[in-house]
Scaffold this active site. Structure first.
Site, short mmCIF file in Angstrom:
data_model
loop_
_atom_site.label_atom_id
_atom_site.label_comp_id
_atom_site.label_asym_id
_atom_site.label_seq_id
_atom_site.Cartn_x
_atom_site.Cartn_y
_atom_site.Cartn_z
N LEU A 602 -1.17 3.51 6.69
CA LEU A 602 0.18 4.02 6.46
C LEU A 602 0.64 3.75 5.04
CD1 LEU A 602 1.97 2.85 9.74
CD2 LEU A 602 1.39 5.18 9.12
N GLY A 603 0.15 2.68 4.47
CA GLY A 603 0.56 2.36 3.11
C GLY A 603 -0.02 1.04 2.68
N GLY A 605 0.98 -2.44 0.46
CA GLY A 605 2.08 -3.15 -0.17
C GLY A 605 1.57 -4.38 -0.86
N GLY A 606 2.51 -5.20 -1.30
CA GLY A 606 2.15 -6.40 -2.02
C GLY A 606 1.30 -7.34 -1.21
N PHE A 607 1.38 -7.27 0.11
CA PHE A 607 0.70 -8.26 0.92
C PHE A 607 -0.51 -7.73 1.64
CE2 PHE A 607 5.06 -9.53 0.47
CZ PHE A 607 4.89 -10.79 -0.04
N VAL A 609 -2.50 -4.04 3.57
CA VAL A 609 -2.51 -2.65 3.98
C VAL A 609 -1.88 -2.53 5.37
CG1 VAL A 609 -3.98 -0.65 4.33
CG2 VAL A 609 -4.65 -2.41 2.70
N VAL A 610 -1.07 -1.49 5.53
CA VAL A 610 -0.45 -1.27 6.83
C VAL A 610 -1.15 -0.10 7.52
CG1 VAL A 610 1.70 -0.83 8.03
CG2 VAL A 610 1.74 -2.00 5.84
N LYS A 624 0.07 -4.71 9.98
CA LYS A 624 -0.07 -5.08 8.57
C LYS A 624 -1.15 -6.14 8.43
CE LYS A 624 2.77 -5.63 4.83
NZ LYS A 624 4.12 -5.42 4.52
N ASP A 725 12.57 -9.69 -1.43
CA ASP A 725 11.78 -8.57 -1.95
C ASP A 725 12.33 -7.24 -1.44
OD1 ASP A 725 9.81 -7.42 -3.47
OD2 ASP A 725 8.24 -7.67 -1.98
#
Ligand SMILES: *[C@@H]1O[C@H](CO)[C@@H](O)[C@H](O)[C@H]1NC(C)=O
Ligand SMILES: *[C@@H]1O[C@H](CO)[C@@H](O)[C@H](O)[C@H]1NC(C)=O
Ligand SMILES: *[C@@H]1O[C@H](CO)[C@@H](O)[C@H](O)[C@H]1NC(C)=O
Ligand SMILES: *[C@@H]1O[C@H](CO)[C@@H](O)[C@H](O)[C@H]1NC(C)=O
Ligand SMILES: *[C@@H]1O[C@H](CO)[C@@H](O)[C@H](O)[C@H]1NC(C)=O
Length: 942
Positions: A602-603, A605-607, A609-610, A624, A725
């Site tokens: 899905l995307g 991010g900083g932490f 992959v979702v 996530k 954040d």
């Protein structure tokens, strides 16, 4: 004339002789059929005009007298169907059809009472006539390997085969056998070789195999989970030379006397669910080959005498063969042994130091010694081990509401630090050892002790016999009180709303009142709402969710055990999520995300992959998967504690955390799924993604939603959450474009000082409050700053930081401050996709002012989020008449399966749902939204 007669006689005799040797016409006709049924009969090179296969020695045919006794056509590449009449060759002793391409049904062998050798293997037979094995009285060898018989349904040896009492070799590798092995196979007295690899067998090894004379037993690599149960009885098969059980679900321990198998040369147990210590008797066997990979063997890694040995992927305490484990670890392993190695504990208790990583249910003191065993309601069975007495620093033992039986080991009284021992609601029996008076002993709810116990009323939910204690597999409806656990609908808030002065008071009183009412109605308590006789300091006092057990999928075992196998240790139990300890197995998450398939992404991010995950019933979740190393092993404890709290933060405008996984290096968070994705996509990338641009009305709604979510975070009862954040990529949209804030608390979870995190902060620099960026000092006002930046993005459609833009507008906050007080410039900077009528401009200028206000340099001059909500709410009202605003607060029903829980949240979308149940809040009120007194502010009321 004189010498004519003898000649005639000789001739006649010759004729007679010839006639008597001529092949039986029945056999001949069958051979012709056999020949003619083939697609490539020429390969046989049988003479076309000859009628005497026996007399003239046709290739591959052997006779006795005029009867055909052997057909040996192996490996000729013959293709086609086999004549159905093959069993007319009643004198047949050898049938060698192997390694051809015969298709269609197996030939019926019915009535071939002389047949000794039947090699039908490696063809393309696809079905089995009903009578195929009837009357095979002389059969020694039956080989059926490599025929995909009976399609996906598979088949099993029919009962008829039972009468082939001479059978020595029965081989059916890869021949589509399915279901449990019939008992009689184990008691066939002559059977020496039974090779059934690569089928779909299930069930246990039948008891009849005990004491059998088998020399080779291959049951490895069964598809669909494979065979299960223990392997104790193999030690009674003393003739075994080769035992292959890999790629199944065999469980339990390796029998301690496996060394009795003196003929054994080759043992493969790879990829099962075997547990416990590897017995010494196995370690010292002089095997040619030993494979113990991929099980759950614990304790010291053995040093084998076998010529070839491997035991990788087992939770041994240390990775070096021959080293002993620490005393504590050995004591804990024996503790597990007493309880038959519960899978959840085995998969969590790994390594040689129970205090270095998180071991489920254990706590440690500051000296790094185990100080508490805390495993209530874990469905534990078996006995308490005396080894626990070796855990010198143990002060608390909480094993209440399990199914433990037997006596308390007498040497537990030697535990000097022990202060609390709770074994209530088990099946403990006498004798009771005498503990010192400093030990608080809780033993109510143990029926065998009842005669002596001062009668303590059993807690309604705590009795092991009810489904409440630990058995989480029961569905809600199976509980007589299941329906009572419906989430409470607390419509009363709407009524109370306007009375702002009384609100706080009422909010404190009414939940209590409702709790009392509810308690009355639901006695005994609903099945999965745990209401133990509660020790207030019990940190494991948790609410439980049984996740739909069908979410787990099956594990396939292909190849010789090298394929994938279930590493979760959960076996077939239903998954358990505990709020406050919301653990979901990684295996479940692998299954629902198709093994983290790229197309499910899905995307990023900083932490990490979702991924999108889909439960069996179609319910979607977001998974996530944190980047390796974001949460170090050291920070794990804190991480879990934090997650436990975050998981209880529930608000309509916050993305709910539903659970998490920690296994090995995996750190995975599970969230509700937000179909429309991140706000940033809709603001900055809508063109390339083919989205419709967000209207002003939608943007206002989003701003208010985010403000409400942030207000809630900032004003929680017992601790204030700071998001740290907030940015448009952390704001997610539902189908109706209503927004929820995600990823709150995550920055804090990542340890400070790690370079990666610093980089990440820099990455979102555009949103960072100056004082936070400079000093690292964080207050709720840093979030307010970030929110102001999001408002600017909503206004302008520009990203917070974009180096592609001209220098003066690269940093949105700076740019915006320069233009915001100039009406012309401001209007020019507004996102061109918005229409700029007067009415819009009115609210645009309010938002612009608010954005400026939120981003003032001095934190104390920035407004609170509640103020922000107060500014935004009237603007939104203007655009949105009263419609979907029936105020309704809902709790969460932890007894529901994950998919149901997700659905209920989705249903609650039209309602304001906020809910908070922190453990340190009001006493022992279970599952009550004690936090909402604080979250309830005038701005929420309409
Ligand atoms: C072989 O048998 C199958 C059914 O068992 C049939 O469909 C097929 O037509 C047969 N082939 C020949 C060449 O007779
Ligand atoms: C029986 O099986 C064993 C093991 O595969 C094999 O070595 C032996 O040759 C077989 N016997 C016959 C007669 O096929
Ligand atoms: C408790 O009993 C077990 C088994 O009898 C023994 O191994 C252990 O050393 C004992 N521990 C203490 C502290 O007495
Ligand atoms: C009560 O406990 C004592 C030991 O404490 C035991 O000897 C006795 O059998 C118990 N009574 C019953 C009824 O179980
Ligand atoms: C609980 O334990 C019983 C007995 O061992 C077992 O049959 C059952 O499947 C277990 N249930 C769960 C959810 O682990």
């Amino acid at each position: 004339m004189a010498d004519f007669l003898p000649k005639v006689l000789i001739f006649t005799a010759h004729m007679l002789c010839f006639a008597s040797a001529a092949t039986d016409p029945g056999d001949l006709s069958i051979l012709r059929d056999f020949h003619d049924g083939l697609a490539n009969p020429d390969l046989l090179k049988w003479p076309a005009n000859d009628a005497d296969p026996c007399g003239n020695r046709w290739n591959y045919i052997f006779c006795s007298g005029n009867r055909v006794t052997q057909i040996e056509v192996q490996k000729l590449g013959l293709r086609g169907n086999l004549t159905r009449k093959l069993n007319g060759l009643t004198q047949l002793t050898h049938l060698g059809l192997q390694n051809n391409e015969f298709a269609g049904p197996l030939p019926s062998l019915s009535g071939l009472s002389s047949l000794q050798y039947a090699y039908l293997d490696y063809n393309r037979f696809d079905s089995i006539p009903g009578d195929v094995f009837v009357g095979l009285d002389s059969l020694l060898i039956l080989a059926l390997d490599g025929n995909s018989l009976n399609g996906s349904g598979g088949w099993m040896f029919p009962d008829d085969l039972r009468n082939s009492a001479q059978l020595m070799n029965l081989t059916c590798n890869s021949c589509n056998l399915a279901g449990p092995l019939p008992d009689y196979v184990g008691s066939m007295a002559s059977l020496q070789v039974l090779l059934l690899s690569n089928n779909m067998l299930s069930g246990e090894i039948p008891a009849s195999f005990g004491g059998s004379g088998l020399q080779m037993l291959w049951l490895n690599d069964q598809k669909g989970g494979g065979m299960s149960g223990g392997i104790d009885l193999v030690v009674s098969m003393v003739s075994l030379t080769s035992l292959w059980l890999h790629g199944n679900s065999f469980s339990g321990k390796i029998p301690a006397n496996i060394g009795d198998l003196v003929s054994l040369k080759d043992l493969n147990l790879n990829g099962n669910k075997l547990v416990g210590l590897v017995p010494d008797s196995l370690t010292s066997m002089t095997l040619a080959s030993l494979d113990l990979n991929n099980n759950y063997f614990m304790g010291p890694m053995p040093k084998f005498k076998a010529a070839k040995s491997t035991c990788a992927s087992n939770p041994f305490c240390l990775p070096t063969p021959g080293l002993s484990c620490s005393l504590e670890v050995m004591a804990l392993i024996e503790f597990l042994d007493g309880m038959d190695y519960p899978a959840r504990l085995v998969s969590s208790w790994q390594g040689n130091d129970p205090c270095s990583t998180l071991w489920l249910g254990l706590s440690c003191d500051t000296n790094g010694k185990v100080s508490a065993i805390n495993l209530p309601s874990k469905n534990l069975t078996g006995n308490l081990s005396p080894s626990v007495a070796n855990l010198n620093s143990l002060s608390r033992v909480q094993l209440q509401s399990n199914y433990l039986s037997g006596a308390i080991p007498s040497n537990w009284t030697s535990l000097q630090s022990l202060t609390y021992l709770d074994l209530s609601n088990n099946n403990i029996s006498y004798p009771l050892p005498k503990f010192s008076s400093s030990v608080k002993l809780v033993l109510n709810g143990n029926p065998l002790l009842l005669g002596n116990q001062t009668a303590t009323p059993l807690s309604p939910a705590g009795t092991p016999s009810s489904s409440s204690g630990g058995d989480l597999s029961g569905s809600r409806s199976s509980s007589p009180t299941g329906n009572n656990s419906k989430r409470p609908k607390l419509v009363w808030l709407a009524i109370v709303a306007p009375a702002t002065c009384l609100v706080v008071l009422l909010c404190l009183v009414i939940p209590l009142y409702f709790y009392c009412i509810k308690k009355k109605n639901t006695s005994p308590a609903p099945s999965s709402l745990v209401v133990y006789p509660r020790d207030p300091s019990d940190s494991d006092n948790v609410v439980k969710i049984a996740v739909a057990s069908n979410a787990q999928g099956s594990t396939s075992m292909n190849g010789s055990g090298s394929g994938s196998w279930n590493s979760s240790g959960f076996g077939n139990e239903s998954r358990v999520i505990e709020a406050g300890n919301l653990i979901i197995s990684v295996q479940v998450l692998r299954n629902v995300t198709k093994n983290f398939a790229p197309q499910n992404e899905l995307g990023r991010g900083g932490f990490g992959v979702v991924y999108k995950g889909e439960l069996d019933d179609g319910t979607k979740i977001a998974v996530k998967r944190m980047e390796a190393g974001v949460i170090s092993n050291k920070a794990l404890d804190e991480f879990q504690a934090e997650i436990a709290v975050l998981s209880k933060v529930r608000h309509r405008h916050l993305v709910s955390l539903l659970g998490y996984s920690i296994e090995g290096y995996e750190r995975i968070l599970v969230y509700e799924y937000m179909p429309k994705g991140a706000l940033s996509k809709h603001l900055f990338h809508w063109k390339s993604l083919n989205f419709e641009p967000l209207t002003w009305k939608r943007r206002l709604n989003i701003a208010l939603d985010v403000a409400r979510g942030m207000e809630y975070l900032h004003s929680l009862a017992h601790r204030s959450f700071i998001h740290r954040d907030l940015k448009s990529s952390n704001i997610l949209l539902a189908d109706n474009y209503r927004a929820k804030v995600s990823d709150f608390g995550l920055v804090k979870l990542a340890p400070d000082g790690e370079n990666s995190v610093v980089t990440r902060l820099a990455g979102t620099f555009g949103y960072l409050a100056p004082e936070y960026a400079v000093t690292g000092k964080i207050t709720t006002k840093a979030d307010v700053f970030s929110f102001g930046v999001v408002l600017m993005e909503l206004l302008t459609g520009l990203m917070a930081l974009d180096e592609e833009r001209p220098e003066e507008s690269q940093y949105l906050v700076g740019y915006f401050w320069n233009i915001k007080s100039d009406r012309e410039k401001l209007m020019a900077a507004i996102d061109p996709v918005l229409d700029r009528e007067d009415e819009t401009f009115e609210s645009i200028s309010v938002i612009a002012e608010l954005a400026g206000h939120c981003t003032t340099r001095e934190p104390s001059q920035r407004p609170d989020m509640s103020h922000v909500v107060n500014v935004l709410a009237p603007l939104v009202e203007k655009w949105r008449p009263f419609d979907d605003d029936t105020e309704e607060y809902s709790g969460i029903d932890y007894s529901m399966p994950l998919n149901q829980m997700v659905k209920d949240w989705q249903e609650a979308e039209g309602e304001d749902a906020s809910f908070m149940d922190l453990e340190d809040s009001k006493g022992s009120i279970p599952a009550r939204p004690t936090g909402f007194a604080e979250s309830f502010t005038s701005s929420d009321a309409r």
